[in-house]
Design a protein around this motif. Structure first.
Motif, PDB file in Angstrom:
ATOM      1  N   GLY A  79       0.839  -1.191   0.000  1.00 24.55           N
ATOM      2  CA  GLY A  79       0.000   0.000   0.000  1.00 24.55           C
ATOM      3  C   GLY A  79       0.871   1.236   0.000  1.00 24.55           C
ATOM      4  O   GLY A  79       1.938   1.266   0.627  1.00 24.55           O
ATOM      5  N   SER A  80       0.437   2.284  -0.697  1.00 22.78           N
ATOM      6  CA  SER A  80       1.313   3.412  -0.959  1.00 22.78           C
ATOM      7  C   SER A  80       0.632   4.757  -0.757  1.00 22.78           C
ATOM      8  O   SER A  80      -0.597   4.874  -0.730  1.00 22.78           O
ATOM      9  N   TYR A  81       1.483   5.783  -0.653  1.00 22.08           N
ATOM     10  CA  TYR A  81       1.015   7.168  -0.622  1.00 22.08           C
ATOM     11  C   TYR A  81       0.442   7.601  -1.974  1.00 22.08           C
ATOM     12  O   TYR A  81      -0.081   8.706  -2.083  1.00 22.08           O
ATOM     13  N   ASP A  82       0.541   6.758  -3.001  1.00 24.79           N
ATOM     14  CA  ASP A  82      -0.091   7.097  -4.277  1.00 24.79           C
ATOM     15  C   ASP A  82      -1.562   6.677  -4.309  1.00 24.79           C
ATOM     16  O   ASP A  82      -2.205   6.690  -5.370  1.00 24.79           O
ATOM     17  N   ASN A  83      -2.094   6.275  -3.132  1.00 14.89           N
ATOM     18  CA  ASN A  83      -3.508   5.907  -2.945  1.00 14.89           C
ATOM     19  C   ASN A  83      -3.870   4.554  -3.544  1.00 14.89           C
ATOM     20  O   ASN A  83      -5.054   4.228  -3.648  1.00 14.89           O
ATOM     21  N   THR A  84      -2.881   3.767  -3.957  1.00 11.29           N
ATOM     22  CA  THR A  84      -3.171   2.484  -4.591  1.00 11.29           C
ATOM     23  C   THR A  84      -2.567   1.324  -3.805  1.00 11.29           C
ATOM     24  O   THR A  84      -1.702   1.495  -2.935  1.00 11.29           O
ATOM     25  N   ILE A  85      -3.054   0.140  -4.150  1.00 10.92           N
ATOM     26  CA  ILE A  85      -2.534  -1.126  -3.633  1.00 10.92           C
ATOM     27  C   ILE A  85      -2.038  -1.918  -4.829  1.00 10.92           C
ATOM     28  O   ILE A  85      -2.667  -1.921  -5.898  1.00 10.92           O
ATOM     29  N   GLY A  97      -1.142  -7.605 -12.473  1.00 14.79           N
ATOM     30  CA  GLY A  97      -2.318  -6.855 -12.868  1.00 14.79           C
ATOM     31  C   GLY A  97      -2.221  -5.375 -12.558  1.00 14.79           C
ATOM     32  O   GLY A  97      -1.178  -4.848 -12.159  1.00 14.79           O
ATOM     33  N   ASP A  98      -3.333  -4.702 -12.726  1.00 20.15           N
ATOM     34  CA  ASP A  98      -3.399  -3.268 -12.485  1.00 20.15           C
ATOM     35  C   ASP A  98      -3.444  -2.971 -10.996  1.00 20.15           C
ATOM     36  O   ASP A  98      -3.863  -3.816 -10.190  1.00 20.15           O
ATOM     37  N   PRO A  99      -3.035  -1.765 -10.594  1.00 14.91           N
ATOM     38  CA  PRO A  99      -3.141  -1.400  -9.182  1.00 14.91           C
ATOM     39  C   PRO A  99      -4.596  -1.384  -8.726  1.00 14.91           C
ATOM     40  O   PRO A  99      -5.508  -1.136  -9.526  1.00 14.91           O
ATOM     41  N   LEU A 100      -4.821  -1.647  -7.447  1.00  9.59           N
ATOM     42  CA  LEU A 100      -6.155  -1.646  -6.864  1.00  9.59           C
ATOM     43  C   LEU A 100      -6.481  -0.219  -6.437  1.00  9.59           C
ATOM     44  O   LEU A 100      -5.795   0.349  -5.580  1.00  9.59           O
ATOM     45  N   ARG A 101      -7.514   0.331  -7.036  1.00 11.55           N
ATOM     46  CA  ARG A 101      -7.875   1.726  -6.792  1.00 11.55           C
ATOM     47  C   ARG A 101      -9.247   1.809  -6.119  1.00 11.55           C
ATOM     48  O   ARG A 101     -10.151   1.042  -6.457  1.00 11.55           O
ATOM     49  N   GLY A 102      -9.383   2.732  -5.203  1.00  3.61           N
ATOM     50  CA  GLY A 102     -10.642   2.927  -4.501  1.00  3.61           C
ATOM     51  C   GLY A 102     -10.495   3.877  -3.337  1.00  3.61           C
ATOM     52  O   GLY A 102     -11.373   4.695  -3.078  1.00  3.61           O
ATOM     53  N   HIS A 103      -9.370   3.766  -2.632  1.00  5.26           N
ATOM     54  CA  HIS A 103      -9.097   4.708  -1.551  1.00  5.26           C
ATOM     55  C   HIS A 103      -8.855   6.102  -2.134  1.00  5.26           C
ATOM     56  O   HIS A 103      -8.291   6.247  -3.225  1.00  5.26           O
ATOM     57  N   ARG A 129     -11.094  -1.165   3.299  1.00  3.08           N
ATOM     58  CA  ARG A 129     -11.660  -1.797   2.111  1.00  3.08           C
ATOM     59  C   ARG A 129     -11.230  -3.252   2.024  1.00  3.08           C
ATOM     60  O   ARG A 129     -10.143  -3.619   2.479  1.00  3.08           O
ATOM     61  N   LEU A 130     -12.113  -4.052   1.435  1.00  4.37           N
ATOM     62  CA  LEU A 130     -11.825  -5.452   1.167  1.00  4.37           C
ATOM     63  C   LEU A 130     -11.698  -5.657  -0.337  1.00  4.37           C
ATOM     64  O   LEU A 130     -12.446  -5.053  -1.123  1.00  4.37           O
ATOM     65  N   TRP A 131     -10.762  -6.549  -0.724  1.00  6.80           N
ATOM     66  CA  TRP A 131     -10.476  -6.772  -2.135  1.00  6.80           C
ATOM     67  C   TRP A 131     -10.378  -8.263  -2.415  1.00  6.80           C
ATOM     68  O   TRP A 131      -9.954  -9.046  -1.556  1.00  6.80           O
ATOM     69  N   ASN A 132     -10.754  -8.648  -3.623  1.00  3.94           N
ATOM     70  CA  ASN A 132     -10.510  -9.993  -4.107  1.00  3.94           C
ATOM     71  C   ASN A 132      -9.044 -10.080  -4.520  1.00  3.94           C
ATOM     72  O   ASN A 132      -8.595  -9.345  -5.405  1.00  3.94           O
ATOM     73  N   ALA A 133      -8.291 -10.960  -3.872  1.00  2.08           N
ATOM     74  CA  ALA A 133      -6.848 -11.011  -4.115  1.00  2.08           C
ATOM     75  C   ALA A 133      -6.488 -11.606  -5.469  1.00  2.08           C
ATOM     76  O   ALA A 133      -5.346 -11.454  -5.916  1.00  2.08           O
ATOM     77  N   GLU A 134      -7.431 -12.260  -6.131  1.00  2.00           N
ATOM     78  CA  GLU A 134      -7.163 -12.821  -7.453  1.00  2.00           C
ATOM     79  C   GLU A 134      -7.481 -11.831  -8.557  1.00  2.00           C
ATOM     80  O   GLU A 134      -6.705 -11.658  -9.494  1.00  2.00           O
ATOM     81  N   THR A 135      -8.631 -11.172  -8.437  1.00  4.88           N
ATOM     82  CA  THR A 135      -9.079 -10.277  -9.512  1.00  4.88           C
ATOM     83  C   THR A 135      -8.763  -8.812  -9.250  1.00  4.88           C
ATOM     84  O   THR A 135      -8.787  -7.997 -10.178  1.00  4.88           O
ATOM     85  N   GLY A 136      -8.505  -8.458  -7.977  1.00  2.00           N
ATOM     86  CA  GLY A 136      -8.268  -7.067  -7.628  1.00  2.00           C
ATOM     87  C   GLY A 136      -9.542  -6.254  -7.498  1.00  2.00           C
ATOM     88  O   GLY A 136      -9.494  -5.038  -7.302  1.00  2.00           O
ATOM     89  N   GLN A 137     -10.680  -6.910  -7.583  1.00  2.00           N
ATOM     90  CA  GLN A 137     -11.949  -6.201  -7.486  1.00  2.00           C
ATOM     91  C   GLN A 137     -12.260  -5.831  -6.037  1.00  2.00           C
ATOM     92  O   GLN A 137     -12.008  -6.604  -5.110  1.00  2.00           O
TER      93      GLN A 137
END
Length: 240
Positions: A79-85, A97-103, A129-137
């Motif tokens: 997790g980063s200061y760029d607001n992504t996971i 995959g793509d970074p996880l965005r939502g925060h 937040r909760l995320w699907n670790a396979e899909t990133g959703q």
């Protein structure tokens, strides 16, 4: 690792460029180089043995504030200061995959569920937040209740609950399936939350605030008694 970039671009570079540079005392050099004599010939400067090669995982565009391994050790979440996971392959260091965005603000805490299927994250935006670790959703709406940024998160051993610590000086428990808050916040700390963890049986939580003593909480009772330690426990606060 030393030749991961050219090998990813073209598999034959395993033999064309990587093999000639293997350390002279390595099995690959001794047994394999003679099979590919028409490649590069390195005349001097070769290492005798392998050296440790740190692998930098690159992708975040600001400071990384939290990291965790998956239970099977195959993946890393950050997790980063760029607001992504981001998710990473722990063997190759490649981004998955793509970074996880939502925060909407800094991501300050991350953790895998015990079965590795979900990720929980806490943020400066005061949410979890909760995320699907396979899909990133993203799994449902953010968990709201803290009134200051979430500094620490952890799953219970059975994956059914989440505990979080915040700069609002409280600890909260959540249903990991529904996202519902479980009871009132746990109060007693006089400083912001630094770390939280479940006991192996899931019946107790320990929390460590900044600049204060750690505390033990019993999750089996609705009152969630606050028990600071190492000071001696008053009889009224001892568990049944």
């Amino acid at each position: 690792m030393a030749f991961s970039v050219p090998i990813q671009e073209s598999a034959p570079h395993i033999y064309i460029s990587a093999l000639p540079f293997t350390p002279t005392e390595s099995h690959l050099h001794i047994e394999g180089l003679d099979m590919y004599k028409n490649t590069l010939k390195v005349t001097r400067g070769l290492e005798k043995t392998y050296r440790g090669l740190p692998e930098a995982l690159r992708g975040h565009t600001n400071m990384v504030m939290a990291i965790a391994f998956s239970p099977d050790g195959s993946r890393i979440v950050s997790g980063s200061y760029d607001n992504t996971i981001r998710l990473w392959d722990a063997e190759t260091g490649q981004s998955l995959g793509d970074p996880l965005r939502g925060h909407t603000n800094w991501v300050t805490a991350v953790a895998f569920s015990p079965d590795g299927s979900r990720i929980v994250s806490g943020s400066w935006d005061n949410t979890i937040r909760l995320w699907n670790a396979e899909t990133g959703q993203s799994l449902g709406d953010p968990l709201r209740g803290h009134t200051n940024w979430v500094r620490a998160v952890a799953f219970s051993p059975d994956g059914s609950r989440i505990v979080s610590g915040s700069d609002d000086k409280t600890i909260r428990l959540w249903n990991a399936e529904t996202g519902q808050s479980l009871g009132d916040p746990l109060r007693g700390h006089t400083d912001w939350g630094g770390a939280v963890a479940f006991s192996p049986d899931g019946l107790e939580i320990t929390s460590v605030p900044a600049g204060s003593t750690n505390a033990l909480w019993n999750t089996a009772f609705g009152s969630f008694p606050f028990i600071p330690f190492p000071p001696v426990m008053p009889e009224a606060y001892k568990f049944p």
